[in-house]
Design a protein around this motif. Structure first.
Motif, PDB file in Angstrom:
ATOM      1  N   ILE A 150     -27.985   6.606 -25.494  1.00  0.00           N
ATOM      2  CA  ILE A 150     -27.196   5.491 -24.982  1.00  0.00           C
ATOM      3  C   ILE A 150     -26.985   4.495 -26.115  1.00  0.00           C
ATOM      4  O   ILE A 150     -27.573   4.616 -27.192  1.00  0.00           O
ATOM      5  N   LYS A 151     -26.158   3.491 -25.860  1.00  0.00           N
ATOM      6  CA  LYS A 151     -25.885   2.483 -26.886  1.00  0.00           C
ATOM      7  C   LYS A 151     -26.904   1.362 -26.866  1.00  0.00           C
ATOM      8  O   LYS A 151     -27.268   0.809 -27.904  1.00  0.00           O
ATOM      9  N   GLY A 152     -27.368   0.975 -25.666  1.00  0.00           N
ATOM     10  CA  GLY A 152     -28.318  -0.124 -25.590  1.00  0.00           C
ATOM     11  C   GLY A 152     -28.724  -0.413 -24.161  1.00  0.00           C
ATOM     12  O   GLY A 152     -28.235   0.199 -23.208  1.00  0.00           O
ATOM     13  N   ASP A 154     -20.782   9.164 -31.313  1.00  0.00           N
ATOM     14  CA  ASP A 154     -21.494   9.137 -32.593  1.00  0.00           C
ATOM     15  C   ASP A 154     -22.955   9.541 -32.461  1.00  0.00           C
ATOM     16  O   ASP A 154     -23.817   9.083 -33.221  1.00  0.00           O
ATOM     17  N   ALA A 155     -23.265  10.373 -31.482  1.00  0.00           N
ATOM     18  CA  ALA A 155     -24.624  10.877 -31.288  1.00  0.00           C
ATOM     19  C   ALA A 155     -24.534  12.288 -30.725  1.00  0.00           C
ATOM     20  O   ALA A 155     -23.589  12.620 -29.998  1.00  0.00           O
ATOM     21  N   ALA A 156     -25.495  13.128 -31.080  1.00  0.00           N
ATOM     22  CA  ALA A 156     -25.501  14.500 -30.574  1.00  0.00           C
ATOM     23  C   ALA A 156     -25.509  14.501 -29.047  1.00  0.00           C
ATOM     24  O   ALA A 156     -26.154  13.662 -28.415  1.00  0.00           O
ATOM     25  N   ILE A 157     -24.782  15.448 -28.460  1.00  0.00           N
ATOM     26  CA  ILE A 157     -24.663  15.550 -27.002  1.00  0.00           C
ATOM     27  C   ILE A 157     -25.339  16.835 -26.553  1.00  0.00           C
ATOM     28  O   ILE A 157     -24.931  17.934 -26.937  1.00  0.00           O
ATOM     29  N   GLN A 168     -19.666  13.061 -31.717  1.00  0.00           N
ATOM     30  CA  GLN A 168     -18.212  12.972 -31.655  1.00  0.00           C
ATOM     31  C   GLN A 168     -17.784  11.513 -31.573  1.00  0.00           C
ATOM     32  O   GLN A 168     -18.514  10.674 -31.033  1.00  0.00           O
ATOM     33  N   PRO A 169     -16.597  11.200 -32.058  1.00  0.00           N
ATOM     34  CA  PRO A 169     -16.092   9.832 -31.943  1.00  0.00           C
ATOM     35  C   PRO A 169     -15.615   9.550 -30.527  1.00  0.00           C
ATOM     36  O   PRO A 169     -15.561  10.444 -29.674  1.00  0.00           O
ATOM     37  N   ALA A 170     -15.266   8.302 -30.284  1.00  0.00           N
ATOM     38  CA  ALA A 170     -14.751   7.927 -28.966  1.00  0.00           C
ATOM     39  C   ALA A 170     -13.483   8.707 -28.660  1.00  0.00           C
ATOM     40  O   ALA A 170     -12.651   8.957 -29.536  1.00  0.00           O
ATOM     41  N   GLY A 171     -13.342   9.099 -27.407  1.00  0.00           N
ATOM     42  CA  GLY A 171     -12.150   9.840 -27.022  1.00  0.00           C
ATOM     43  C   GLY A 171     -12.238  10.361 -25.608  1.00  0.00           C
ATOM     44  O   GLY A 171     -13.119  10.007 -24.835  1.00  0.00           O
ATOM     45  N   GLY A 172     -11.302  11.250 -25.271  1.00  0.00           N
ATOM     46  CA  GLY A 172     -11.232  11.830 -23.944  1.00  0.00           C
ATOM     47  C   GLY A 172     -10.004  11.329 -23.198  1.00  0.00           C
ATOM     48  O   GLY A 172      -9.203  10.557 -23.738  1.00  0.00           O
ATOM     49  N   PRO A 173      -9.814  11.822 -21.985  1.00  0.00           N
ATOM     50  CA  PRO A 173     -10.766  12.616 -21.199  1.00  0.00           C
ATOM     51  C   PRO A 173     -10.819  14.082 -21.623  1.00  0.00           C
ATOM     52  O   PRO A 173      -9.822  14.651 -22.049  1.00  0.00           O
ATOM     53  N   ILE A 180     -15.887   9.981 -23.984  1.00  0.00           N
ATOM     54  CA  ILE A 180     -16.925   9.744 -24.990  1.00  0.00           C
ATOM     55  C   ILE A 180     -16.724   8.333 -25.517  1.00  0.00           C
ATOM     56  O   ILE A 180     -15.640   7.980 -25.991  1.00  0.00           O
ATOM     57  N   GLY A 181     -17.752   7.522 -25.373  1.00  0.00           N
ATOM     58  CA  GLY A 181     -17.659   6.115 -25.767  1.00  0.00           C
ATOM     59  C   GLY A 181     -19.041   5.511 -25.883  1.00  0.00           C
ATOM     60  O   GLY A 181     -19.931   6.096 -26.503  1.00  0.00           O
TER      61      GLY A 181
END
Length: 618
Positions: free
Chosen positions: A246-248, A38-41, A79-84, A103-104
């Protein structure tokens, strides 16, 4: 060939070679990594000068122009969570790949040795290693421990799957945090990347970006072990991570700043501000582990003052959350091994504050404190209760600032405090001291943070309960009792004034051998009571003096002996004498008689007598 023309060709060839960078993806990216959802890569790398790169992440592809310096940059949409997934960069003839990319959520765990402690040292570590090893969507990154005088771009390490081998030395707090995030149904299948960027023995100044320390007195600045300069750990161990969101952040640090608590609140708040700027995430969540119980001191101060600074920084900084932990360990080790509960508590805070879970994630917080006659009433924002027995942990004081432990009664979310020895209370403290003895919690079992309503300057004049003994370290005196309830050590100015030989220290002769005072308890932070059925010794300490009060409720006289070190000389006559050793002098008032190497106090039946110690000086 013309020499000038030939030289020109060689120069052009050299220039071409210099900019013909190989096609590569930045070392920030490695197989097995986790990128923030959920953040630009942003992906960077190198390639042929002025060439065009095709960069793909999973099914998404972008074109990126290579600059004259041989570098390129591509930014993928959130992008949402996913992969590999496979991350691939190609210049048409050469291709670089980073495989097994998830992605997580990415969490950075930083601080000093208690964040660094590995799972192999922690209680329950083996079970956490087994659980983590079975989690295919858990990945770990350990940043090498080093400093640098300039910000670095290469982390110098690669991501790994969570396995028994990679988790063994991984941060126990960080691992526990990740595993307990899985308790939330919303996070059960989200890939997690946990970064361990910790270094034992380091002060917060070393982790703060260079040139951004707040204005604090030079005397309040703390140094790190190994001679690491301010900013240098940020340059090497944090700066490379700021290239992607990052998330935190989890922050467990403060021990190395324990001698300078006055400055720590502003230093901690500033750290959060500066890291947010570096990540370009102004609302980046921070979770601060408040230091657990510890019986020792740093620079003569116990950790209650540093804990207060941590709480203050969190209260005054939006999105900076405090995990209270003073009840998680017995407090006899600077490096407690009970790390799983700390990680669990931080995970609960993250679930509530970041992911919006409707759970209770923290202990009660103080809403109001009122003085009502002989009582002080503390109101919390939650219902409170004792974990067993009378409520412990509160102390109240009058105008003199002499704190006595209070009797406490809980009524819903209020605690009513009183102490017979403080008829006109003015201020209150809770959980104050390096090793607080508390049992107040909410319905979920979480304690409040320490707090106080006075404004006294930091000091550590408080007894600490250790196994079978008590110890006090003050500006003038350091005292330690023994398992019999007698004073076994009295040090002033670094000099031992009591005999440490067998039978030394204080004692009471009895008909069947030495008389013990085995019922020992603290009646206030700087007050200790030692008694048997009929006799009581209460020691009350101030910064520069002590008062020993003897109460004999029996009918006969009770002699009390104080055996002195053979290096102590005694001058004067009872009741006032002066003790001297190697230039240190102490005045003692209330002595009954003097014998070779010994002071005698005789307490009459049904009477009270005082012995005053003062004037410790060279």
């Amino acid at each position: 060939m013309n020499l000038v023309f030939r030289s020109t060709l060689l120069a052009m060839a050299a220039s071409s070679i210099a900019y013909a960078a190989p096609t590569a993806i930045s070392p920030l990216f490695s197989s097995g990594m986790v990128l923030q959802r959920d953040a630009a890569i942003t992906v960077t790398g190198s390639g042929p000068e002025n060439g065009t790169m095709k960069v793909s992440l999973g099914k998404d592809s972008l074109s990126a122009k290579v600059g004259v310096d041989g570098t390129w940059r591509a930014e993928f949409a959130a992008q949402p969570a996913g992969g590999p997934f496979v991350l691939e960069a190609s210049d048409g003839s050469a291709t670089a790949k980073v495989e097994d990319v998830l992605i997580g959520d990415v969490w950075v765990c930083s601080g000093q040795s208690n964040m660094q402690m590995g799972l192999d040292e922690a209680v329950g570590g083996a079970a956490m290693i087994a659980k983590g090893s079975a989690d295919e969507r858990l990945r770990v990154l350990v940043i090498p421990k080093a400093g640098a005088d300039k910000p670095q771009g290469d982390p110098g390490t690669k991501w790994n799957h969570a396995t028994a081998e990679t988790l063994k030395k991984f941060s126990a707090v960080g691992a526990s945090f990740a595993l307990h995030l899985r308790d939330d149904p919303k996070l059960r299948d989200v890939p997690l990347g946990i970064v361990d960027s910790s270094f034992g023995g380091t002060a917060i100044e070393a982790w703060t970006p260079e040139g951004t320390l707040p204005k604090i007195p030079e005397t309040e600045i703390s140094g790190s072990m190994f001679g690491i300069s301010p900013g240098h750990l940020f340059n090497r161990m944090v700066s490379p991570l700021t290239a992607n969101p990052i998330k935190g952040v989890l922050w467990y640090q403060g021990e190395s700043n324990g001698a300078h608590p006055r400055a720590y609140a502003s230093l901690l708040a500033n750290l959060a501000t500066q890291w947010r700027k570096q990540w370009k995430q102004p609302e980046l969540p921070f979770f601060i582990v408040q230091l657990p119980a510890f019986s020792g001191t740093m620079g003569g101060l116990d950790f209650s003052w540093l804990r207060e600074a941590q709480a203050k920084a969190c209260a005054e900084s939006k999105g900076v959350h405090l995990a209270v932990t003073h009840d998680t360990t017995n407090g006899y080790d600077l490096h407690p091994v009970e790390k799983e509960e700390i990680g669990r508590r931080v995970s609960l805070l993250a679930r509530k504050e970041v992911f919006g879970s409707e759970i209770v994630a923290r202990g009660p917080q103080v809403k109001d404190v009122k003085v009502e006659g002989k009582n002080i009433v503390v109101t919390f924002d939650q219902v409170v209760k004792s974990t067993g027995g009378a409520i412990r942990g509160f102390a109240i004081a009058g105008d003199d600032g002499d704190y006595r432990f209070a009797d406490a009664v809980a009524e819903d979310n209020r605690v009513i405090l009183t102490a017979s020895s403080v008829p006109a209370p003015k201020t209150v403290r809770f959980a104050w001291g390096g090793l607080p003895d508390t049992n107040l919690v909410n319905e979920e079992g979480f304690p409040p943070s320490l707090f106080r309503t006075d404004t006294l300057a930091p000091h550590s004049l408080a007894f600490q309960q250790l196994p079978a003994i008590y110890r006090l370290s003050g500006p003038a005196y350091q005292i330690q009792t023994n398992e019999l309830g007698h004073v076994a050590s009295l040090i002033s100015g670094g000099k031992q004034f009591l005999s440490t030989e067998p039978g030394g220290g204080t004692s009471m002769p009895g008909g069947f051998g030495p008389r013990a005072l085995p019922k020992v308890k603290m009646t206030g932070p700087s007050r200790l009571e030692c008694r048997d059925g009929e006799f009581c010794l209460e020691i009350a300490c101030q910064d520069d003096s002590m008062e020993w009060t003897f109460t004999n409720s029996g009918g006969g006289d009770a002699p009390f002996h104080i055996a002195l070190s053979e290096k102590v000389t005694v001058t004067g006559n009872a009741p006032t004498v002066e003790l001297a050793r190697d230039g240190m002098k102490i005045r003692v008032d209330g002595v009954e008689s003097i014998e070779p190497g010994k002071l005698i106090v005789k307490v009459r039946g049904h009477a009270t007598q005082k012995l005053k110690w003062s004037g410790a000086r060279k």
